[in-house]
Design a protein around this motif. Structure first.
Motif, PDB file in Angstrom:
ATOM      1  N   PHE A 146       0.863  -1.182   0.000  1.00 43.92           N
ATOM      2  CA  PHE A 146       0.000   0.000   0.000  1.00 43.92           C
ATOM      3  C   PHE A 146       0.895   1.225   0.000  1.00 43.92           C
ATOM      4  O   PHE A 146       1.713   1.423   0.895  1.00 43.92           O
ATOM      5  CB  PHE A 146      -0.922   0.027   1.218  1.00 43.92           C
ATOM      6  CG  PHE A 146      -1.779   1.263   1.284  1.00 43.92           C
ATOM      7  CD1 PHE A 146      -2.744   1.501   0.324  1.00 43.92           C
ATOM      8  CD2 PHE A 146      -1.596   2.206   2.286  1.00 43.92           C
ATOM      9  CE1 PHE A 146      -3.530   2.648   0.359  1.00 43.92           C
ATOM     10  CE2 PHE A 146      -2.368   3.362   2.334  1.00 43.92           C
ATOM     11  CZ  PHE A 146      -3.343   3.576   1.370  1.00 43.92           C
ATOM     12  N   ALA A 147       0.763   2.049  -1.041  1.00 45.68           N
ATOM     13  CA  ALA A 147       1.658   3.190  -1.240  1.00 45.68           C
ATOM     14  C   ALA A 147       0.932   4.520  -1.153  1.00 45.68           C
ATOM     15  O   ALA A 147       1.285   5.474  -1.854  1.00 45.68           O
ATOM     16  CB  ALA A 147       2.380   3.074  -2.577  1.00 45.68           C
ATOM     17  N   GLY A 148      -0.057   4.630  -0.288  1.00 47.33           N
ATOM     18  CA  GLY A 148      -0.747   5.906  -0.120  1.00 47.33           C
ATOM     19  C   GLY A 148      -1.347   6.379  -1.429  1.00 47.33           C
ATOM     20  O   GLY A 148      -2.096   5.655  -2.079  1.00 47.33           O
ATOM     21  N   PHE A 149      -1.001   7.595  -1.828  1.00 45.73           N
ATOM     22  CA  PHE A 149      -1.464   8.132  -3.103  1.00 45.73           C
ATOM     23  C   PHE A 149      -0.575   7.706  -4.266  1.00 45.73           C
ATOM     24  O   PHE A 149      -0.865   8.038  -5.419  1.00 45.73           O
ATOM     25  CB  PHE A 149      -1.520   9.661  -3.049  1.00 45.73           C
ATOM     26  CG  PHE A 149      -2.645  10.202  -2.199  1.00 45.73           C
ATOM     27  CD1 PHE A 149      -3.922  10.337  -2.709  1.00 45.73           C
ATOM     28  CD2 PHE A 149      -2.419  10.554  -0.882  1.00 45.73           C
ATOM     29  CE1 PHE A 149      -4.955  10.837  -1.936  1.00 45.73           C
ATOM     30  CE2 PHE A 149      -3.444  11.060  -0.091  1.00 45.73           C
ATOM     31  CZ  PHE A 149      -4.717  11.189  -0.616  1.00 45.73           C
ATOM     32  N   GLY A 150       0.548   7.042  -3.982  1.00 44.48           N
ATOM     33  CA  GLY A 150       1.460   6.658  -5.054  1.00 44.48           C
ATOM     34  C   GLY A 150       2.163   7.843  -5.674  1.00 44.48           C
ATOM     35  O   GLY A 150       2.547   7.809  -6.846  1.00 44.48           O
ATOM     36  N   ILE A 151       2.366   8.890  -4.871  1.00 48.06           N
ATOM     37  CA  ILE A 151       2.903  10.154  -5.381  1.00 48.06           C
ATOM     38  C   ILE A 151       4.330  10.373  -4.891  1.00 48.06           C
ATOM     39  O   ILE A 151       4.650  10.161  -3.718  1.00 48.06           O
ATOM     40  CB  ILE A 151       2.019  11.337  -4.936  1.00 48.06           C
ATOM     41  CG1 ILE A 151       0.662  11.285  -5.654  1.00 48.06           C
ATOM     42  CG2 ILE A 151       2.709  12.688  -5.176  1.00 48.06           C
ATOM     43  CD1 ILE A 151      -0.334  12.319  -5.167  1.00 48.06           C
ATOM     44  N   SER A 152       5.178  10.827  -5.806  1.00 49.72           N
ATOM     45  CA  SER A 152       6.491  11.360  -5.442  1.00 49.72           C
ATOM     46  C   SER A 152       6.572  12.755  -6.044  1.00 49.72           C
ATOM     47  O   SER A 152       6.636  12.907  -7.268  1.00 49.72           O
ATOM     48  CB  SER A 152       7.617  10.479  -5.984  1.00 49.72           C
ATOM     49  OG  SER A 152       8.876  11.031  -5.663  1.00 49.72           O
ATOM     50  N   ALA A 153       6.519  13.763  -5.195  1.00 45.63           N
ATOM     51  CA  ALA A 153       6.451  15.162  -5.644  1.00 45.63           C
ATOM     52  C   ALA A 153       7.482  15.990  -4.891  1.00 45.63           C
ATOM     53  O   ALA A 153       7.163  16.591  -3.853  1.00 45.63           O
ATOM     54  CB  ALA A 153       5.049  15.715  -5.422  1.00 45.63           C
ATOM     55  N   PRO A 154       8.720  16.022  -5.366  1.00 44.02           N
ATOM     56  CA  PRO A 154       9.757  16.784  -4.655  1.00 44.02           C
ATOM     57  C   PRO A 154       9.391  18.246  -4.442  1.00 44.02           C
ATOM     58  O   PRO A 154       9.730  18.823  -3.404  1.00 44.02           O
ATOM     59  CB  PRO A 154      10.984  16.643  -5.566  1.00 44.02           C
ATOM     60  CG  PRO A 154      10.718  15.414  -6.371  1.00 44.02           C
ATOM     61  CD  PRO A 154       9.242  15.340  -6.561  1.00 44.02           C
ATOM     62  N   MET A 170       2.676  -5.570  -6.549  1.00 44.52           N
ATOM     63  CA  MET A 170       1.437  -4.924  -6.938  1.00 44.52           C
ATOM     64  C   MET A 170       1.182  -3.811  -5.930  1.00 44.52           C
ATOM     65  O   MET A 170       1.056  -4.060  -4.724  1.00 44.52           O
ATOM     66  CB  MET A 170       0.286  -5.918  -6.932  1.00 44.52           C
ATOM     67  CG  MET A 170       0.404  -7.004  -7.996  1.00 44.52           C
ATOM     68  SD  MET A 170       0.380  -6.357  -9.695  1.00 44.52           S
ATOM     69  CE  MET A 170      -1.241  -5.595  -9.740  1.00 44.52           C
ATOM     70  N   VAL A 171       1.141  -2.585  -6.424  1.00 47.80           N
ATOM     71  CA  VAL A 171       1.051  -1.413  -5.567  1.00 47.80           C
ATOM     72  C   VAL A 171      -0.390  -0.923  -5.520  1.00 47.80           C
ATOM     73  O   VAL A 171      -0.981  -0.603  -6.559  1.00 47.80           O
ATOM     74  CB  VAL A 171       1.978  -0.296  -6.075  1.00 47.80           C
ATOM     75  CG1 VAL A 171       1.851   0.951  -5.204  1.00 47.80           C
ATOM     76  CG2 VAL A 171       3.429  -0.772  -6.093  1.00 47.80           C
ATOM     77  N   ALA A 172      -0.964  -0.881  -4.328  1.00 48.63           N
ATOM     78  CA  ALA A 172      -2.305  -0.339  -4.137  1.00 48.63           C
ATOM     79  C   ALA A 172      -2.200   1.139  -3.777  1.00 48.63           C
ATOM     80  O   ALA A 172      -1.410   1.513  -2.901  1.00 48.63           O
ATOM     81  CB  ALA A 172      -3.030  -1.092  -3.028  1.00 48.63           C
ATOM     82  N   VAL A 173      -2.973   2.000  -4.479  1.00 50.10           N
ATOM     83  CA  VAL A 173      -2.886   3.440  -4.265  1.00 50.10           C
ATOM     84  C   VAL A 173      -4.285   4.041  -4.181  1.00 50.10           C
ATOM     85  O   VAL A 173      -5.258   3.500  -4.726  1.00 50.10           O
ATOM     86  CB  VAL A 173      -2.096   4.147  -5.387  1.00 50.10           C
ATOM     87  CG1 VAL A 173      -0.671   3.619  -5.470  1.00 50.10           C
ATOM     88  CG2 VAL A 173      -2.793   4.004  -6.736  1.00 50.10           C
ATOM     89  N   LEU A 174      -4.367   5.184  -3.512  1.00 46.04           N
ATOM     90  CA  LEU A 174      -5.600   5.962  -3.448  1.00 46.04           C
ATOM     91  C   LEU A 174      -5.768   6.776  -4.721  1.00 46.04           C
ATOM     92  O   LEU A 174      -4.785   7.187  -5.357  1.00 46.04           O
ATOM     93  CB  LEU A 174      -5.574   6.899  -2.246  1.00 46.04           C
ATOM     94  CG  LEU A 174      -5.398   6.270  -0.865  1.00 46.04           C
ATOM     95  CD1 LEU A 174      -5.190   7.355   0.185  1.00 46.04           C
ATOM     96  CD2 LEU A 174      -6.608   5.413  -0.515  1.00 46.04           C
ATOM     97  N   GLU A 175      -6.991   7.057  -5.074  1.00 42.04           N
ATOM     98  CA  GLU A 175      -7.268   8.006  -6.153  1.00 42.04           C
ATOM     99  C   GLU A 175      -6.846   9.411  -5.729  1.00 42.04           C
ATOM    100  O   GLU A 175      -6.827   9.745  -4.541  1.00 42.04           O
ATOM    101  CB  GLU A 175      -8.759   8.041  -6.451  1.00 42.04           C
ATOM    102  CG  GLU A 175      -9.263   6.964  -7.366  1.00 42.04           C
ATOM    103  CD  GLU A 175     -10.649   7.318  -7.848  1.00 42.04           C
ATOM    104  OE1 GLU A 175     -10.812   7.547  -9.049  1.00 42.04           O
ATOM    105  OE2 GLU A 175     -11.577   7.378  -7.017  1.00 42.04           O
ATOM    106  N   GLY A 176      -6.573  10.267  -6.718  1.00 40.73           N
ATOM    107  CA  GLY A 176      -6.393  11.692  -6.453  1.00 40.73           C
ATOM    108  C   GLY A 176      -5.108  12.018  -5.738  1.00 40.73           C
ATOM    109  O   GLY A 176      -4.071  11.366  -5.925  1.00 40.73           O
ATOM    110  N   GLU A 177      -5.171  13.043  -4.888  1.00 39.54           N
ATOM    111  CA  GLU A 177      -3.979  13.575  -4.239  1.00 39.54           C
ATOM    112  C   GLU A 177      -4.347  14.120  -2.866  1.00 39.54           C
ATOM    113  O   GLU A 177      -5.527  14.282  -2.543  1.00 39.54           O
ATOM    114  CB  GLU A 177      -3.380  14.683  -5.108  1.00 39.54           C
ATOM    115  CG  GLU A 177      -4.332  15.833  -5.376  1.00 39.54           C
ATOM    116  CD  GLU A 177      -3.863  16.724  -6.509  1.00 39.54           C
ATOM    117  OE1 GLU A 177      -3.035  16.279  -7.316  1.00 39.54           O
ATOM    118  OE2 GLU A 177      -4.336  17.871  -6.581  1.00 39.54           O
ATOM    119  N   PRO A 178      -3.338  14.410  -2.038  1.00 37.84           N
ATOM    120  CA  PRO A 178      -3.616  14.886  -0.680  1.00 37.84           C
ATOM    121  C   PRO A 178      -4.342  16.230  -0.672  1.00 37.84           C
ATOM    122  O   PRO A 178      -4.176  17.064  -1.565  1.00 37.84           O
ATOM    123  CB  PRO A 178      -2.215  15.024  -0.063  1.00 37.84           C
ATOM    124  CG  PRO A 178      -1.316  14.196  -0.917  1.00 37.84           C
ATOM    125  CD  PRO A 178      -1.892  14.239  -2.290  1.00 37.84           C
TER     126      PRO A 178
END
Length: 546
Positions: A146-154, A170-178
């Motif tokens: 489980f990778a949260g939102f699956g986001i890497s945003a420096p 297999m990476v499970a992610v949330l839709e959208g963004e924080p």
């Protein structure tokens, strides 16, 4: 002084020079003004009338409408004296679409620490689809993360993955963004970013967590249907949807719940965490190739012909319905979307032929399969005819405004690049100002063909319908726009009409002709703002622009 600041000054100076010299006969700027003034409402109407005719059957890729559309466009460019701009001196760039159809129900099961296998129901629990390049997939044991939102945003100080190795997972992610990213969708919340980031880290696939039971049911139904894609569109990943109940089953051994992990992910400071489940995956789909085409016309530059400015618009629409409506109509003619933008490119091309020849090469790119998911422009970006590193800008037109004069020049994604500085100066000559489109919550910047150029690092701009009417103001303009959208957008009623008001469209096309000419004649390169999510891509090819 930074390059961004230098460019801003150069483009503003260019626009001011245009204003100062426009009335002086015989100057290149006066010639450009005369060319811009030749953009014709009658020709726009004529182009739309042909492209939205019933004979074209809704301009669906691979059907009769494609053949008729591309023949029409080629004939227009040949009559104007343009060169073919596609690969190997051809007008057309083949686009290899893949129509994906499941050959059988997916065979997916999970096991926990005890090794017992639990079959998963693709109708009620989980759906997975393979990418076009790997339609047959067999994985004996893929760990789940489980990778949260699956986001890497420096730029935002956000990294859901941290140092966790997700290769083969297999990476499970949330839709959208924080929520801390703001209320308006951006690149980081898009599936495109999540695929890119997961693929970069070597994951086997991305599974979106459905936020509701109804959403899960919708996507589970989609798992058994035909879908359109191209090789590379999902970055070679498996993609799919799962529900929260299934995640809770996987978390039971750790005595944690999905609600707890979701709260941590939304709160910030979260890092990807393994889930106590291994997936066995056996998928079989048939990838049927369908060749569609982009069309490219080219005006060679005089002094820097190896540098390119691209104007883009999608020629396709959604074809026909299976059953007639109350009026017996089955055709989605797509007059506004996007016969109008296609017609706009033809008129800008005519202005370029009538005006001064630009220093950089100008290319008119008519892309296919936008309605299938921006596939034609995605194919072009993966197979560019002109190097992206030396493509100065993409100016994309998707649906011209059908309105009276406006005080605003509306853009999707306002504030992203220095192209807007030059546009603002040019708009001031029309006593207009550059604004956002007014519906940022819709995430429109990420829903048309310029988006693929932006992801690849090319500064890209997209105009939209202004709403601040000179007569009636914002109230009247918003009502007009929303009425048009309700009546015509993706409806069978979107047919050619004799009563189109092209006033704002003509103003916009004149501006975007002048903007592209200014970029083509400038020695500088447009730049992304330093805080923009695409800003880290362009510097990787800086050597090509020195």
């Amino acid at each position: 002084m930074t390059r961004s600041t230098s460019l801003r000054g150069a483009l503003v100076a260019l626009a001011l020079a245009v204003q100062a010299c426009a009335s002086v006969p015989g100057t290149p700027d006066a010639s450009a003004d005369r060319a811009a003034a030749e953009i014709s409402a009658q020709r726009l109407s004529d182009h739309i009338r042909y492209l939205a005719d019933d004979r074209l059957e809704g301009r669906y890729p691979g059907k009769v409408g494609e053949t008729l559309t591309l023949a029409y466009l080629q004939a227009q460019y040949e009559a104007m004296g343009y060169e073919p701009g596609g690969p190997d001196g051809q007008w057309l760039q083949p686009v290899e679409l893949s129509i994906m159809r499941p050959l059988r129900a997916p065979d997916i099961a999970w096991s926990g620490a005890d090794g017992a296998e639990h079959a998963l129901d693709p109708v009620t629990q989980m759906t997975l689809r393979p990418p076009a390049e790997h339609p047959l997939v067999q994985i004996a044991a893929a760990p789940v993360v489980f990778a949260g939102f699956g986001i890497s945003a420096p730029q935002r100080g956000w990294d859901d993955y941290g140092d966790l190795d997700v290769r083969g997972a297999m990476v499970a992610v949330l839709e959208g963004e924080p929520a801390s990213f703001g209320s308006d969708p951006d690149f980081y919340g898009s599936s495109r970013h999540k695929y890119l980031e997961a693929a970069r880290r070597g994951a086997a696939g991305v599974m979106f967590v459905a936020p509701s039971a109804s959403t899960l049911r919708y996507y589970l139904r989609q798992g058994a249907t035909e879908r359109d894609t191209i090789v590379g569109n999902e970055e070679g990943l498996l993609t799919g949807w799962i529900g929260t109940a299934l995640l809770n089953d996987w978390l039971a051994e750790s005595e944690r719940t999905f609600a707890q992990l979701e709260a941590e992910a939304r709160g910030g400071g979260f890092r990807a965490t393994p889930v106590s489940a291994m997936l066995r995956i056996d998928l079989a789909e048939q990838a049927t190739p369908v060749v569609s085409h982009n069309l490219l016309a080219r005006l060679p530059g005089t002094t820097r012909p190896d540098e390119t400015v691209i104007y883009s618009a999608h020629w396709d629409h959604v074809g026909t319905a299976t059953t007639p409506d109350a009026q017996g109509d089955v055709i989605y003619n797509g007059a506004w979307d996007n016969a109008s933008g296609t017609a706009g490119l033809l008129e800008i091309a005519r202005a370029f032929k009538a005006g001064p020849t630009p220093d950089r090469t100008v290319v008119f790119l008519h892309v296919t399969a936008e309605e299938m998911g921006l596939l034609g422009s995605a194919w072009y970006v993966r197979h560019p005819v002109y190097p992206l590193a030396t493509t100065a800008a993409d100016i994309n037109i998707d649906m011209l405004p059908f309105s009276p004069q406006t005080r605003d020049v509306a853009l999707f994604g306002v504030g992203k690049s220095t192209l807007e500085d030059a546009l603002a100066s040019l708009a001031a000559e029309q006593d207009r100002v550059v604004t956002g489109e007014g519906y940022p919550q819709e995430g429109f910047y990420y829903r048309s063909d310029h988006f693929n150029f932006a992801v690849a690092g090319v500064p890209a701009i997209m105009p939209w319908t202004g709403r601040d009417l000179r007569v009636g103001g914002m109230a009247a303009g918003a009502a007009l726009y929303e009425g048009l959208m309700a009546a015509y957008y993706h409806r069978r009623s979107d047919e050619w009409r004799a009563d189109y008001d092209f006033t704002a469209a003509l103003q916009n096309l004149q501006l975007f002709y002048r903007l592209g000419l200014g970029v083509a004649d400038s020695a500088e390169w447009p730049q992304w703002r330093t805080t923009v999510e695409f800003g880290d891509v362009r510097p990787r090819t800086a050597a090509a622009r020195r």
